[in-house]
Design an enzyme around this catalytic site. Structure first.
Site, PDB file in Angstrom:
ATOM      1  N   ILE A 211       4.156  11.075   3.586  1.00  0.00           N
ATOM      2  CA  ILE A 211       3.160  11.427   2.563  1.00  0.00           C
ATOM      3  C   ILE A 211       1.828  11.754   3.246  1.00  0.00           C
ATOM      4  O   ILE A 211       1.113  12.662   2.836  1.00  0.00           O
ATOM      5  CB  ILE A 211       2.931  10.237   1.594  1.00  0.00           C
ATOM      6  CG1 ILE A 211       4.252   9.730   1.008  1.00  0.00           C
ATOM      7  CG2 ILE A 211       1.936  10.596   0.494  1.00  0.00           C
ATOM      8  CD1 ILE A 211       4.959  10.641   0.078  1.00  0.00           C
ATOM      9  N   GLY A 212       1.521  11.012   4.311  1.00  0.00           N
ATOM     10  CA  GLY A 212       0.178  11.134   4.884  1.00  0.00           C
ATOM     11  C   GLY A 212      -0.779  10.403   3.969  1.00  0.00           C
ATOM     12  O   GLY A 212      -0.365   9.834   2.954  1.00  0.00           O
TER      13      GLY A 212
ATOM     14  N   GLY B 142       7.083  -2.987  -1.560  1.00  0.00           N
ATOM     15  CA  GLY B 142       6.785  -1.558  -1.502  1.00  0.00           C
ATOM     16  C   GLY B 142       7.907  -0.696  -2.026  1.00  0.00           C
ATOM     17  O   GLY B 142       8.021  -0.437  -3.232  1.00  0.00           O
TER      18      GLY B 142
ATOM     19  N   LYS C 234      -3.631  -4.542   9.152  1.00  0.00           N
ATOM     20  CA  LYS C 234      -2.217  -4.223   8.921  1.00  0.00           C
ATOM     21  C   LYS C 234      -1.594  -3.695  10.212  1.00  0.00           C
ATOM     22  O   LYS C 234      -1.995  -2.654  10.733  1.00  0.00           O
ATOM     23  CB  LYS C 234      -2.064  -3.201   7.804  1.00  0.00           C
ATOM     24  CG  LYS C 234      -0.606  -2.909   7.512  1.00  0.00           C
ATOM     25  CD  LYS C 234      -0.409  -2.368   6.148  1.00  0.00           C
ATOM     26  CE  LYS C 234       1.052  -2.074   5.873  1.00  0.00           C
ATOM     27  NZ  LYS C 234       1.241  -1.390   4.617  1.00  0.00           N
TER      28      LYS C 234
ATOM     29  N   LYS D 210      -3.250   2.393  -2.353  1.00  0.00           N
ATOM     30  CA  LYS D 210      -2.958   3.404  -1.323  1.00  0.00           C
ATOM     31  C   LYS D 210      -4.153   3.434  -0.367  1.00  0.00           C
ATOM     32  O   LYS D 210      -5.298   3.296  -0.806  1.00  0.00           O
ATOM     33  CB  LYS D 210      -2.793   4.763  -2.022  1.00  0.00           C
ATOM     34  CG  LYS D 210      -2.694   5.957  -1.103  1.00  0.00           C
ATOM     35  CD  LYS D 210      -1.304   6.120  -0.561  1.00  0.00           C
ATOM     36  CE  LYS D 210      -1.240   7.231   0.503  1.00  0.00           C
ATOM     37  NZ  LYS D 210      -0.043   7.110   1.336  1.00  0.00           N
TER      38      LYS D 210
ATOM     39  N   CYS E 189      -3.414   4.529  12.164  1.00  0.00           N
ATOM     40  CA  CYS E 189      -3.968   5.881  12.059  1.00  0.00           C
ATOM     41  C   CYS E 189      -4.317   6.341  13.464  1.00  0.00           C
ATOM     42  O   CYS E 189      -4.675   5.536  14.320  1.00  0.00           O
ATOM     43  CB  CYS E 189      -5.267   5.893  11.257  1.00  0.00           C
ATOM     44  SG  CYS E 189      -5.186   5.093   9.670  1.00  0.00           S
TER      45      CYS E 189
ATOM     46  N   GLY F  86       8.325  -5.555   4.166  1.00  0.00           N
ATOM     47  CA  GLY F  86       9.312  -4.745   4.866  1.00  0.00           C
ATOM     48  C   GLY F  86      10.671  -4.998   4.235  1.00  0.00           C
ATOM     49  O   GLY F  86      11.329  -5.984   4.559  1.00  0.00           O
TER      50      GLY F  86
ATOM     51  N   SER G 132       0.820  -1.209   0.000  1.00  0.00           N
ATOM     52  CA  SER G 132       0.000   0.000   0.000  1.00  0.00           C
ATOM     53  C   SER G 132       0.859   1.266   0.000  1.00  0.00           C
ATOM     54  O   SER G 132       1.829   1.374   0.741  1.00  0.00           O
ATOM     55  CB  SER G 132      -0.900  -0.002   1.229  1.00  0.00           C
ATOM     56  OG  SER G 132      -1.667   1.173   1.265  1.00  0.00           O
TER      57      SER G 132
END
Ligand SMILES: Cc1cc2nc3c(=O)[nH]c(=O)nc-3n(C[C@H](O)[C@H](O)[C@H](O)COP(=O)(O)O)c2cc1C
Length: 337
Positions: free
Chosen positions: A88-89, A285, A184, A62, A147, A263, A38
């Site tokens: 990035i947020g 990623g 996640k 994303k 989050c 990772g 993501s």
């Protein structure tokens, strides 16, 4: 006298063992155990020129939220030794844009989407899951619980087993029963197994791990943090040992829960380590930033690596590193083979 080495016949030398790479995401069969990660390739469009997106397990989107977001202030990326830091947020089109444009684009090409959802209240996650019910091409949901929870003084959901389980239970309750739900997990916790167990008990069909680690870089010239958002998420090869440790610990404690490992995976041998630690699939990623065809290449390299080690099926290698060590050579051993 010269001794000629015995070389295999050319056909034999070239024959690569065929490995059954059939994998599944929460019980749904996929053609490859390799997925994107993501946030590293938006909604798949950017990778399309580089390889056939239908040849990988799925594009993990994303993280999408209910409303469009512009993300955090710039600069948003900083290089670190063997990795990178991003802030990035959760920039993105919001669920309406995703449903109107990005998911149809993927579905028309037969590409499966594993949709990452994010929110700041439990109800946000549930509403997103409800909007994604029955949407063509959606393989399942990856619930990004890294989050801040606005109803709990901004504490990250993934750092508290109870908050993480609340999100997973709410999503599982309203999500399409045909869509597996993966939670996640964040590595920034003392005991990742307790969060993993809480998510599994709350109904998660699988676990994705790991998200980025929180980091900071300071520019010695400006003597200020490099990132506009001050802190950022560390990714890339620098975090691979941490990610592998998380996968190992969770597989050991919950061997029947499917794990999507990620990772710092850059090669088939990196992916193999995750499979041996207990992952049944992997996400790629940061590696796509310097090799956009990495997911397809890593699929091929993983198949070769499995074949070279005598595995006929990917499934037989999952968690293989946890098996008991071979007994020392002696009277009761199978001897030197
Ligand atoms: C630029 C960037 C953006 C990311 N955005 C998200 C995101 O929106 N949602 C999410 O769950 N993870 C996000 N991640 C984390 C990745 O999905 C992945 O968990 C992490 O980077 C570790 O894998 P890697 O080392 O292969 O990149 C992002 C990572 C990067 C580098």
């Amino acid at each position: 006298m010269s001794i000629e080495p015995t070389l295999p016949a050319p056909a034999e030398a070239l024959s690569v063992p065929t490995v059954d790479m059939q994998a599944s995401i929460g019980g749904v069969p996929v053609v490859s155990p390799v997925l994107t990660a993501s946030g590293c390739s938006a909604f798949g469009q950017e990778l399309d020129p580089f390889f056939d997106l239908t040849s990988i397990g799925a594009v993990v989107t994303k993280s999408v939220q209910l409303r469009p977001r512009s993300g955090r202030p710039t600069p948003r990326m900083a290089e670190t030794p063997s990795g990178m830091l991003n802030s990035i947020g959760l920039q993105g089109p919001g669920i309406d844009g995703l449903l109107a444009e990005d998911l149809p684009w993927l579905a028309q090409r037969g590409v499966r989407a594993f949709v990452s959802i994010a929110g700041t209240r439990v109800e946000d996650f549930a509403e997103l899951a409800a909007r994604l019910r029955g949407v063509p091409g959606v393989l399942g949901l990856e619930v990004n619980i890294s989050c801040p929870n606005v109803e709990s003084r901004g504490e990250v959901f993934a750092c508290d087993p109870v908050a993480a389980a609340d999100v997973v239970a709410a999503v599982r309750e309203v999500a399409d029963p045909a869509q597996p739900v993966y939670a996640k997990l964040s590595p920034d916790v003392t005991d990742i197994v307790s969060v993993a167990a809480a998510c599994a008990e709350a109904g998660a069909n699988g676990l994705s791990m790991i998200n980025t680690l929180l980091g900071l870089v300071i520019d010695p010239d400006t003597m200020r943090p490099v990132l506009g958002g001050v802190t950022g998420g560390l990714s890339g090869p620098a975090i691979r040992p941490v990610a592998l440790r998380c996968v190992w610990q969770v597989h050991q404690a919950l061997p029947n829960v499917p794990i999507l490992g990620m990772g710092g995976i850059r090669s088939g041998l990196d992916a193999l380590q995750f499979v041996l630690a207990g992952a049944s699939a992997v996400s790629v990623g940061t590696a796509v930033f310097n090799d956009p065809s990495a997911p397809a290449r890593i699929h091929a390299e993983l198949a070769d690596a499995l074949g070279e080690r005598g595995f006929g099926r990917l499934a037989d290698a999952i968690g293989y590193a946890h098996r008991r060590p071979d007994p020392p050579a002696g009277r009761h051993s199978r001897g030197l083979q």
